[in-house]
Design a protein around this motif. Structure first.
Motif, short mmCIF file in Angstrom:
data_model
loop_
_atom_site.label_atom_id
_atom_site.label_comp_id
_atom_site.label_asym_id
_atom_site.label_seq_id
_atom_site.Cartn_x
_atom_site.Cartn_y
_atom_site.Cartn_z
N UNK A 136 0.82 -1.06 0.05
CA UNK A 136 0.03 -0.23 -0.08
C UNK A 136 1.06 1.05 -0.67
N UNK A 137 1.99 1.17 1.22
CA UNK A 137 2.91 2.96 0.97
C UNK A 137 3.41 2.82 -0.92
N UNK A 138 3.71 1.40 -0.87
CA UNK A 138 4.28 1.57 -2.24
C UNK A 138 3.52 1.88 -3.25
N UNK A 139 2.85 1.77 -3.74
CA UNK A 139 1.34 2.19 -4.60
C UNK A 139 1.52 4.01 -3.98
N UNK A 140 1.20 3.42 -3.03
CA UNK A 140 0.93 5.55 -2.53
C UNK A 140 2.34 6.26 -3.05
N UNK A 141 3.81 5.68 -2.91
CA UNK A 141 4.85 6.94 -3.04
C UNK A 141 4.84 6.57 -4.70
N UNK A 142 4.27 5.33 -5.52
CA UNK A 142 4.21 5.00 -6.87
C UNK A 142 3.26 6.42 -7.43
N UNK A 143 2.40 6.45 -7.36
CA UNK A 143 1.21 7.43 -7.12
C UNK A 143 1.95 8.91 -7.26
N UNK A 147 7.38 4.71 -11.28
CA UNK A 147 8.14 6.12 -11.81
C UNK A 147 8.79 5.94 -12.97
N UNK A 148 9.87 4.58 -12.55
CA UNK A 148 11.19 4.73 -13.98
C UNK A 148 10.75 4.47 -15.26
N UNK A 149 9.33 3.91 -16.06
CA UNK A 149 8.54 3.29 -16.39
C UNK A 149 7.79 4.86 -17.01
#
Length: 268
Positions: free
Chosen positions: A85-92, A197-199
């Motif tokens: 969940x935290x990773x998806x929020x960071x990614x957004x 992010x990288x994509x």
């Protein structure tokens, strides 16, 4: 037909291919071991071994990070060291930030990018040498934490777009210091956030013609394989030792890049 932004043609010599593979292997090991995507070491190596300029090195690194981030994420996820969940929020937040960063990469002068990267390296080295991470708990989500994660992802994306780093050098310490994550969870979560992010940043860089996709595929493929070993190394090394090793490496890199930048300035 080429444009001023097109990468200069390069012959696929054995030496060049070996250099691309070496960049990927070193970047992959650091990616898996430290959850940083590997760009923080791949960019300087591309400057030294392949003669890339700052823009091309940053763009190629960001594209290569796609593969190393995926493989590293899988390893940490299987081991139970990723907060999805935290990773998806960071990614957004990071996707938006990467678009800003790639725009800055396009418009800022090479000198500004070079010195900005050196300054970032010095900050990272100081943080890694002075702050010892712990192996605490996971991240508890709340309204304030959600906002903080998205904002942190935005900053991560800007750095990724400008300097070709995954942003984990910023996110890992933030997750540990501000959100109470263990260093392993912070690394796994950071790698997950780096994938979108990288994509997104790489798509923008391809449109701007700052990279040759084949270079990124070779480096990224080598990084993908090496990142599995790097992640296993992270599970073995004490947190303080991995921070110390990385801090020294980044400091030495910053010093060498500074010397090189000063020499180039004198020759003009």
């Amino acid at each position: 037909m080429t444009t001023p932004n097109d990468p200069a043609p390069a012959r696929p010599t054995a030496r060049r291919i070996l250099a691309l593979l070496l960049v990927g292997v070193v970047g992959g090991v650091f990616s898996g071991a430290l959850g940083v995507g590997g760009g923080i070491v791949m960019v300087p190596l591309m400057l030294w071994l392949l003669g890339f300029d700052q823009r091309r090195a940053a763009a190629t690194s960001l594209a290569a990070i796609v593969l190393s981030s995926i493989s590293g994420t899988i390893t940490y996820l299987v081991a139970g060291h990723t907060d999805v969940a935290a990773g998806l929020l960071l990614g957004a937040g990071g996707v938006v930030g990467s678009l800003i960063g790639t725009r800055l990469l396009k418009v800022l002068p090479i000198a500004a990018l070079r010195w900005g990267f050196i300054a970032l390296l010095l900050v990272i080295a100081a943080r890694m040498l002075l702050v010892v991470p712990d192996r605490g708990e996971g991240i508890e989500l709340g309204v304030g934490v959600v906002i903080g994660l998205v904002a942190s992802g935005l900053a991560m994306g800007v750095l990724a777009g400008m300097f070709g780093i995954g942003g984990g050098v910023l996110i890992v310490p933030i997750l540990v210091a501000l959100f109470g994550a263990s260093d392993l969870v912070a690394k796994g979560t950071s790698l997950l956030a780096m994938i979108p992010v990288s994509i997104s940043g790489s798509v923008a860089n391809i449109r701007n013609r700052f990279l040759r996709p084949l270079d990124a595929v070779v480096i990224g493929g080598a990084a993908l394989v090496a990142s599995f070993g790097g992640a296993q190394l992270a599970f073995i090394l004490p947190a303080w030792l991995s921070s110390l090793i990385f801090g020294i490496f980044v400091l030495v890199t910053a010093i060498q890049l500074t010397i090189r930048a000063l020499r180039q300035r004198r020759t003009r």
